[in-house]
Every structure is written in C-alpha cells, then in structure tokens.
Design a protein around this motif. Structure first.
Motif, PDB file in Angstrom:
ATOM      1  N   THR A 196      60.568 -13.357  30.739  1.00 29.20           N
ATOM      2  CA  THR A 196      59.016 -13.085  30.490  1.00 29.20           C
ATOM      3  C   THR A 196      58.420 -11.915  31.068  1.00 29.20           C
ATOM      4  OG1 THR A 196      58.520 -14.614  32.427  1.00 29.20           O
ATOM      5  CG2 THR A 196      58.762 -15.462  30.045  1.00 29.20           C
ATOM      6  N   GLY A 197      57.372 -11.479  31.478  1.00 24.06           N
ATOM      7  CA  GLY A 197      56.964 -10.444  32.268  1.00 24.06           C
ATOM      8  C   GLY A 197      56.732  -8.957  31.414  1.00 24.06           C
ATOM      9  N   GLU A 198      56.193  -8.155  32.239  1.00 19.01           N
ATOM     10  CA  GLU A 198      55.993  -6.809  31.550  1.00 19.01           C
ATOM     11  C   GLU A 198      56.515  -5.877  32.363  1.00 19.01           C
ATOM     12  OE1 GLU A 198      51.680  -6.326  30.627  1.00 19.01           O
ATOM     13  OE2 GLU A 198      51.642  -8.426  30.404  1.00 19.01           O
ATOM     14  N   PRO A 199      57.752  -5.768  32.377  1.00 18.03           N
ATOM     15  CA  PRO A 199      58.501  -4.840  33.284  1.00 18.03           C
ATOM     16  C   PRO A 199      58.219  -3.328  33.229  1.00 18.03           C
ATOM     17  CG  PRO A 199      60.033  -5.506  31.503  1.00 18.03           C
ATOM     18  CD  PRO A 199      58.790  -6.330  31.421  1.00 18.03           C
ATOM     19  N   GLU A 200      57.765  -2.718  32.029  1.00 19.28           N
ATOM     20  CA  GLU A 200      57.182  -1.483  31.846  1.00 19.28           C
ATOM     21  C   GLU A 200      55.887  -1.118  32.539  1.00 19.28           C
ATOM     22  OE1 GLU A 200      57.762  -3.367  29.549  1.00 19.28           O
ATOM     23  OE2 GLU A 200      59.861  -2.559  28.447  1.00 19.28           O
ATOM     24  N   ALA A 201      54.940  -2.353  32.507  1.00 20.16           N
ATOM     25  CA  ALA A 201      53.836  -2.165  33.305  1.00 20.16           C
ATOM     26  C   ALA A 201      54.036  -2.184  34.929  1.00 20.16           C
ATOM     27  CB  ALA A 201      52.809  -3.447  32.947  1.00 20.16           C
ATOM     28  N   ALA A 202      54.944  -3.146  35.325  1.00 13.99           N
ATOM     29  CA  ALA A 202      55.158  -3.107  36.541  1.00 13.99           C
ATOM     30  C   ALA A 202      55.864  -2.040  37.261  1.00 13.99           C
ATOM     31  CB  ALA A 202      56.155  -4.383  36.976  1.00 13.99           C
ATOM     32  N   GLN A 203      56.630  -1.154  36.412  1.00 19.61           N
ATOM     33  CA  GLN A 203      57.359  -0.042  36.811  1.00 19.61           C
ATOM     34  C   GLN A 203      56.346   0.865  36.870  1.00 19.61           C
ATOM     35  OE1 GLN A 203      60.536   0.666  37.867  1.00 19.61           O
ATOM     36  NE2 GLN A 203      59.829   2.503  38.495  1.00 19.61           N
ATOM     37  N   ALA A 204      55.201   1.016  35.968  1.00 18.09           N
ATOM     38  CA  ALA A 204      54.244   2.179  35.989  1.00 18.09           C
ATOM     39  C   ALA A 204      53.516   1.754  37.250  1.00 18.09           C
ATOM     40  CB  ALA A 204      53.257   1.840  34.767  1.00 18.09           C
ATOM     41  N   VAL A 205      53.044   0.733  37.893  1.00 12.91           N
ATOM     42  CA  VAL A 205      52.401   0.275  38.818  1.00 12.91           C
ATOM     43  C   VAL A 205      52.949   0.925  40.134  1.00 12.91           C
ATOM     44  CG1 VAL A 205      51.709  -1.378  40.499  1.00 12.91           C
ATOM     45  CG2 VAL A 205      51.222  -1.744  38.121  1.00 12.91           C
ATOM     46  N   ALA A 206      54.488   0.928  40.241  1.00  8.87           N
ATOM     47  CA  ALA A 206      55.219   1.207  41.297  1.00  8.87           C
ATOM     48  C   ALA A 206      55.186   2.667  41.594  1.00  8.87           C
ATOM     49  CB  ALA A 206      56.662   0.591  41.290  1.00  8.87           C
ATOM     50  N   GLU A 207      55.475   3.448  39.940  1.00  6.15           N
ATOM     51  CA  GLU A 207      55.434   5.065  40.090  1.00  6.15           C
ATOM     52  C   GLU A 207      53.961   5.386  40.607  1.00  6.15           C
ATOM     53  OE1 GLU A 207      56.530   5.748  36.145  1.00  6.15           O
ATOM     54  OE2 GLU A 207      58.608   5.179  36.568  1.00  6.15           O
ATOM     55  N   GLU A 208      52.931   4.933  40.172  1.00  6.56           N
ATOM     56  CA  GLU A 208      51.732   5.161  40.401  1.00  6.56           C
ATOM     57  C   GLU A 208      51.203   5.052  41.865  1.00  6.56           C
ATOM     58  OE1 GLU A 208      48.722   3.622  37.851  1.00  6.56           O
ATOM     59  OE2 GLU A 208      49.912   4.217  35.865  1.00  6.56           O
ATOM     60  N   PHE A 209      51.771   3.814  42.555  1.00  4.99           N
ATOM     61  CA  PHE A 209      51.646   3.394  43.905  1.00  4.99           C
ATOM     62  C   PHE A 209      52.291   4.616  44.720  1.00  4.99           C
ATOM     63  CE2 PHE A 209      52.855   0.693  47.656  1.00  4.99           C
ATOM     64  CZ  PHE A 209      51.359   0.391  48.164  1.00  4.99           C
ATOM     65  N   GLN A 210      53.510   5.146  44.295  1.00  7.29           N
ATOM     66  CA  GLN A 210      54.139   6.010  45.103  1.00  7.29           C
ATOM     67  C   GLN A 210      53.644   7.479  44.980  1.00  7.29           C
ATOM     68  OE1 GLN A 210      57.919   4.679  43.066  1.00  7.29           O
ATOM     69  NE2 GLN A 210      58.754   4.789  45.414  1.00  7.29           N
ATOM     70  N   ALA A 211      53.043   7.736  43.746  1.00  4.68           N
ATOM     71  CA  ALA A 211      52.459   9.005  43.450  1.00  4.68           C
ATOM     72  C   ALA A 211      51.138   9.045  44.463  1.00  4.68           C
ATOM     73  CB  ALA A 211      52.090   9.090  42.071  1.00  4.68           C
ATOM     74  N   ALA A 212      50.631   8.039  44.694  1.00  2.00           N
ATOM     75  CA  ALA A 212      49.404   8.043  45.432  1.00  2.00           C
ATOM     76  C   ALA A 212      49.631   8.227  47.110  1.00  2.00           C
ATOM     77  CB  ALA A 212      48.552   6.476  45.338  1.00  2.00           C
ATOM     78  N   GLY A 213      51.024   8.266  47.336  1.00  5.66           N
ATOM     79  CA  GLY A 213      51.522   8.615  48.968  1.00  5.66           C
ATOM     80  C   GLY A 213      51.854   7.396  49.472  1.00  5.66           C
ATOM     81  N   TYR A 214      51.960   6.086  48.726  1.00  8.93           N
ATOM     82  CA  TYR A 214      52.393   5.089  49.485  1.00  8.93           C
ATOM     83  C   TYR A 214      53.975   4.871  49.059  1.00  8.93           C
ATOM     84  CZ  TYR A 214      47.627   4.122  49.537  1.00  8.93           C
ATOM     85  OH  TYR A 214      46.117   4.509  49.556  1.00  8.93           O
ATOM     86  N   ASP A 215      54.613   3.662  50.077  1.00  6.06           N
ATOM     87  CA  ASP A 215      55.923   3.760  49.800  1.00  6.06           C
ATOM     88  C   ASP A 215      56.493   2.129  49.307  1.00  6.06           C
ATOM     89  OD1 ASP A 215      58.790   3.320  50.185  1.00  6.06           O
ATOM     90  OD2 ASP A 215      58.634   4.754  51.747  1.00  6.06           O
ATOM     91  N   LEU A 216      57.242   1.758  48.620  1.00  8.14           N
ATOM     92  CA  LEU A 216      57.710   0.360  48.121  1.00  8.14           C
ATOM     93  C   LEU A 216      58.213  -0.344  49.441  1.00  8.14           C
ATOM     94  CD1 LEU A 216      59.100   0.550  44.795  1.00  8.14           C
ATOM     95  CD2 LEU A 216      56.647   0.546  45.472  1.00  8.14           C
ATOM     96  N   GLY A 217      58.851   0.532  50.467  1.00 11.40           N
ATOM     97  CA  GLY A 217      59.060   0.023  51.808  1.00 11.40           C
ATOM     98  C   GLY A 217      60.622  -0.347  52.085  1.00 11.40           C
ATOM     99  N   TRP A 218      61.295  -0.185  51.047  1.00  9.10           N
ATOM    100  CA  TRP A 218      62.781  -0.583  50.999  1.00  9.10           C
ATOM    101  C   TRP A 218      63.898   0.373  51.115  1.00  9.10           C
ATOM    102  CZ3 TRP A 218      61.477  -5.388  51.607  1.00  9.10           C
ATOM    103  CH2 TRP A 218      60.441  -5.966  50.891  1.00  9.10           C
ATOM    104  N   GLY A 219      63.555   1.755  51.557  1.00 12.68           N
ATOM    105  CA  GLY A 219      64.286   2.641  51.597  1.00 12.68           C
ATOM    106  C   GLY A 219      65.145   3.280  50.422  1.00 12.68           C
ATOM    107  N   ARG A 220      65.922   4.341  50.587  1.00 12.91           N
ATOM    108  CA  ARG A 220      66.359   5.058  49.418  1.00 12.91           C
ATOM    109  C   ARG A 220      67.118   4.134  48.331  1.00 12.91           C
ATOM    110  NH1 ARG A 220      69.420  10.102  51.431  1.00 12.91           N
ATOM    111  NH2 ARG A 220      69.544  10.285  48.932  1.00 12.91           N
ATOM    112  N   ALA A 221      68.175   3.312  49.041  1.00 15.81           N
ATOM    113  CA  ALA A 221      68.694   2.575  47.993  1.00 15.81           C
ATOM    114  C   ALA A 221      67.819   1.415  47.353  1.00 15.81           C
ATOM    115  CB  ALA A 221      69.927   1.925  48.906  1.00 15.81           C
TER     116      ALA A 221
END
Length: 228
Positions: free
Chosen positions: A78-103
């Motif tokens: 279930t879920g909407e992986p494409e939408a979740a990935q879009a949120v992650a990309e936009e969050f990072q584009a805004a200058g924020y970090d997901l916080g888990w390092g490069r790997a």
C-alpha cells in the motif's frame, strides 16, 4: 488457547539502545500461535528478524506499507512511494537533510514511504507532505512520510485475512503512535511503559516495565489470562 500475537520491534522488543533484548527471542520462537512482527522499519528488517529466529515470516513493515504472510506467500503493498519520494526531494531542495548520511541505510530498502531523522525540522516536512496528500507520523525513532491510508492496523487486517483469523483474536504489544491503529484492530492491546501518550491512551493495559522488560511483563499478563 494461546492467542496470536502482533508485536512491534523498536521500543518493544528492544532496549533503549535499540538493540534486541535477547530474552524476547525464545518467547517469539516458542509462541504457540501465529506471531506477526509489525514495524515502521523497511521490509527487510522484520523479514531478517523472522529468519534469524527461525519462525514463519509474517510481517507488517513500513507502518503497514508492506505485508507478507508465509502461509499464503502473499505480499501486499500500500502507500504512495512516488509521492513520498517527491516530498523527500523537495525537502532536500529546500536545504534540509533527511539526516541519515550519504549511504542512508534507513531508506535504502524502503518501498512505500520515506523516513526522516527526528533532528530535521518538522513543520516544513509536514507542509510538503500535505501538499502531496501524505502525512507525517512520529514513531519516536523517525518521522515517517506516508499515505494516510497506510497503517499497521490495516496491515493486521490483511494478515488476519490471509491466516483465516479474526483480527480480534490477536493481542497487540507496542509503544508508539504507529501502534495505535494496531491497538484499535486487535482484541487486546498492551503498551509497554515507555510508550508515547497516544499509545498509552489507546492501550487496554500498560506494563510497569519499559522496553523489552515491558514485553516480558506483557507476556506474563497474556499467559496469566490463559491460566485464569
């Protein structure tokens, strides 16, 4: 008769250091009814736990985003992986970090949602999630960006259906906001003492012990009811 069990991992089978409490292992291995591992972790983690415990793989992963039942070899996404990935990309584009390092080992195998470190700012993450019709759930270990239709309770219903069981036959043990939906579906809900406020409010019973110690106490409560 021993009831089927649905149990969270982090904060429930672990200690505060997130390491699995070894005392929980023989209990899960020897439980005389189906055991379902329900977690916010990515799909491979609960599968690996079942493998190393040598128990049938019955898992609810990614907050209900992925369900697998060994008996029927059924995988439900279930879920909407494409939408979740879009949120992650936009969050990072805004200058924020997901916080888990490069790997980014937290999201590397995640298939239906995105997890963000609790050190990240919540407000902009929630705003971006809302723009995509998603929600953010705080599990106490990470912020999970996911579909509102995706939760552990629906995962439990799917597992029960595959096993030919009623969800109310299950006893649920957990500690977090993402366990509330499981508590609402299961017939009996036990929160360990370190649970967050929402889980504590949704539980039928709360242990005195925390983390793995609380799980051991929950097992005593279940077994005590059988003896009664």
């Amino acid at each position: 008769m021993t009831p089927p069990l649905v149990v969270d991992i982090d904060g429930t089978l672990t200690g505060p250091d997130r390491g699995l409490d070894p005392r929980t292992m023989p209990i899960l291995k020897e439980w005389d009814a189906p055991v379902v591992v329900a977690t916010g972790k990515a799909f491979p983690y609960p599968v690996g736990l079942c493998e190393f415990l040598a128990i049938p793989i019955r898992v609810i992963a990614e907050n209900g985003g992925v369900v697998y039942v060994a008996e029927t070899e059924t995988v439900v996404f279930t879920g909407e992986p494409e939408a979740a990935q879009a949120v992650a990309e936009e969050f990072q584009a805004a200058g924020y970090d997901l916080g888990w390092g490069r790997a980014d080992m937290v999201n590397r195998w995640r298939e239906t949602e995105i997890a963000v470190n609790l050190d990240a700012p919540l407000e902009p993450l929630e705003a971006l999630a809302a723009d995509h019709g998603l929600e953010v759930v705080d599990t106490g270990f990470a912020y999970h960006v996911k579909s509102p239709a995706q939760n552990k309770g629906k995962g439990l219903k799917a597992v029960a259906r595959e096993l030919g069981r009623d969800p109310e036959e299950f006893v649920a043990v957990g500690d977090s906001e993402n366990d509330v939906s499981t508590f609402e579906v299961a017939g009996r809900a036990i929160a360990v003492a370190n649970a967050d406020d929402r889980a504590l409010a949704a539980a039928d019973e709360v242990t005195e012990g925390e983390y793995g110690e609380g799980f051991l106490e929950a097992v005593d409560l279940i077994e005590g009811g059988l003896e009664g």
